[in-house]
Design an enzyme around this catalytic site. Structure first.
Site, short mmCIF file in Angstrom:
data_model
loop_
_atom_site.label_atom_id
_atom_site.label_comp_id
_atom_site.label_asym_id
_atom_site.label_seq_id
_atom_site.Cartn_x
_atom_site.Cartn_y
_atom_site.Cartn_z
N SER A 143 46.56 51.35 40.17
CA SER A 143 46.26 50.39 41.44
C SER A 143 47.62 49.50 41.62
CB SER A 143 45.05 49.20 41.12
OG SER A 143 43.70 50.11 40.85
N HIS A 171 31.51 37.58 34.86
CA HIS A 171 30.51 38.10 33.69
C HIS A 171 31.10 37.28 32.59
CE1 HIS A 171 27.41 40.83 32.16
NE2 HIS A 171 28.27 41.21 31.25
N PHE A 210 42.50 45.47 40.30
CA PHE A 210 42.47 45.31 40.93
C PHE A 210 40.91 46.37 41.58
CE2 PHE A 210 44.26 46.65 45.59
CZ PHE A 210 44.10 45.50 46.05
N GLN A 257 35.36 44.50 42.13
CA GLN A 257 35.66 43.15 41.85
C GLN A 257 36.77 42.76 42.55
OE1 GLN A 257 32.86 41.27 42.57
NE2 GLN A 257 31.13 42.51 42.34
N GLY A 311 31.62 45.20 44.92
CA GLY A 311 33.14 44.41 45.61
C GLY A 311 33.34 45.07 46.85
#
Length: 337
Positions: A52, A107, A24, A27, A133
């Site tokens: 997060s 990625h 989180f 992105q 993001g």
């Protein structure tokens, strides 16, 4: 090169699936929230104790430990730092991935360089937004989007590509355009851009310019404005209108100096020769092996360089000058959860 837009993507390929977003951070928060707002059944997978966790819950998202989130999901989007993905995959993702599920990335590093070797029953694809993001989220909220790359590494189901395209549409990327590529091309060009131009190259150019002016007796504040602060002004022009558009917008004096003195600062052929060596180290896997080893031994080179660069006078000067400009908003990047 094929570019896909919203009319090319069928959201049905993702709306019928349960999606787990692992992480989180920059992105992760954007993907999860955009998916949720597009009607996708999404949950966030985080480590127990992650800072997060509360942020994700406060954003209205369902949060689970990684293994539990993976067990529930048909599609698992891995948005953890590159250096952490392989271990998390081995320990918590692969044992819990349902047969015939989909494994997704933003990625291609770990798949391309063999750090993650997905099971043959899985679809493996990538949707890589070409922006941070916060921009992926803000553009989605405006009704727009950030362009993305899409690639398929493994198509066990026969529908990996339309599913990836549907995912790209759900996060808003298809509004701007989704470009088909491969894991190899995305990974190698992304690393090259970071190392040779965007991060490695640009920071050396900035530092060399700053030091040259200061060592010649000019005030550090003047040096900072001319070699750091004004970079954004030029980059924005290039971003919006390309090199030709940038040169159209600057003064004739600046343009003439660009053409006649640029090669003194950055000798084109010698720079390309050095850049080819950077690319060779990426293509051969040398950089990837070095980076994985660096993390296995506690990141001593990374930490030493962070301290060395943070101690450079350019940081102190920049901090003072930025404090004088209230229109600047510092963006603190959060650790990926």
């Amino acid at each position: 090169m094929k570019i896909y837009y919203e009319h090319d993507a069928d959201l049905g390929f993702i709306l019928g699936k349960k999606v787990a977003v692992l992480g989180f951070g920059s992105q992760g928060h954007a993907h999860a929230l955009n998916l949720k707002d597009s009607g996708v059944d999404v949950r966030v997978g985080l480590r127990k104790g992650s800072r997060s966790w509360e942020k994700a819950e406060a954003a209205g998202l369902r949060v689970l430990p990684v293994a539990e989130a993976v067990r529930e999901a048909d599609v698992v989007m891995v948005l953890l730092p590159d250096e952490k993905q392989a271990q998390v995959y081995r320990e918590e993702v692969e044992p819990n991935l349902k047969e015939g599920g989909a494994l997704a990335f933003a990625h291609g590093f770990n798949v391309h360089f063999g750090q993650i070797k997905p099971r043959k029953d899985l679809d493996v694809w990538m949707v890589a937004p070409k922006g941070p993001g916060h921009l992926v989220r803000s553009e989605y909220q405006k009704g727009s989007g950030v362009p993305a790359l899409v690639a398929v590494h493994q198509d066990a189901s026969g529908s990996a590509f339309p599913t990836a395209l549907a995912y790209a549409k759900a996060i808003g990327a298809a509004r701007a355009g989704v470009i088909a590529t491969t894991f190899k091309d995305e990974t190698e060009t992304d690393l090259f851009g970071e190392q040779a131009v965007l991060c490695g190259g640009l920071t050396r150019l900035i530092r060399a310019g700053f030091e040259t002016l200061v060592e010649a007796g000019y005030p550090p504040e003047m040096a900072y404005f001319e070699t750091v602060h004004e970079v954004k002004l030029i980059v924005d022009l290039i971003y919006e209108a390309g090199l030709k558009g940038m040169r159209y917008s600057i003064s004739n004096t600046a343009e003439y100096g660009d053409y006649t003195r640029g090669d003194l600062a950055v000798p084109l052929e010698e720079t390309k020769r050095r850049m080819r060596e950077i690319l060779r180290q990426i293509q051969s896997g040398e950089f990837a092996r070095e980076w994985m080893l660096e993390n296995q031994v506690g990141s001593p080179v990374l930490e030493a360089n962070r301290k060395r660069w943070a101690a450079h006078p350019i940081e102190e000067v920049g901090s003072r000058l930025r404090a004088m400009m209230p229109f600047l908003k510092a963006r603190v990047m959060e650790e990926v959860g």
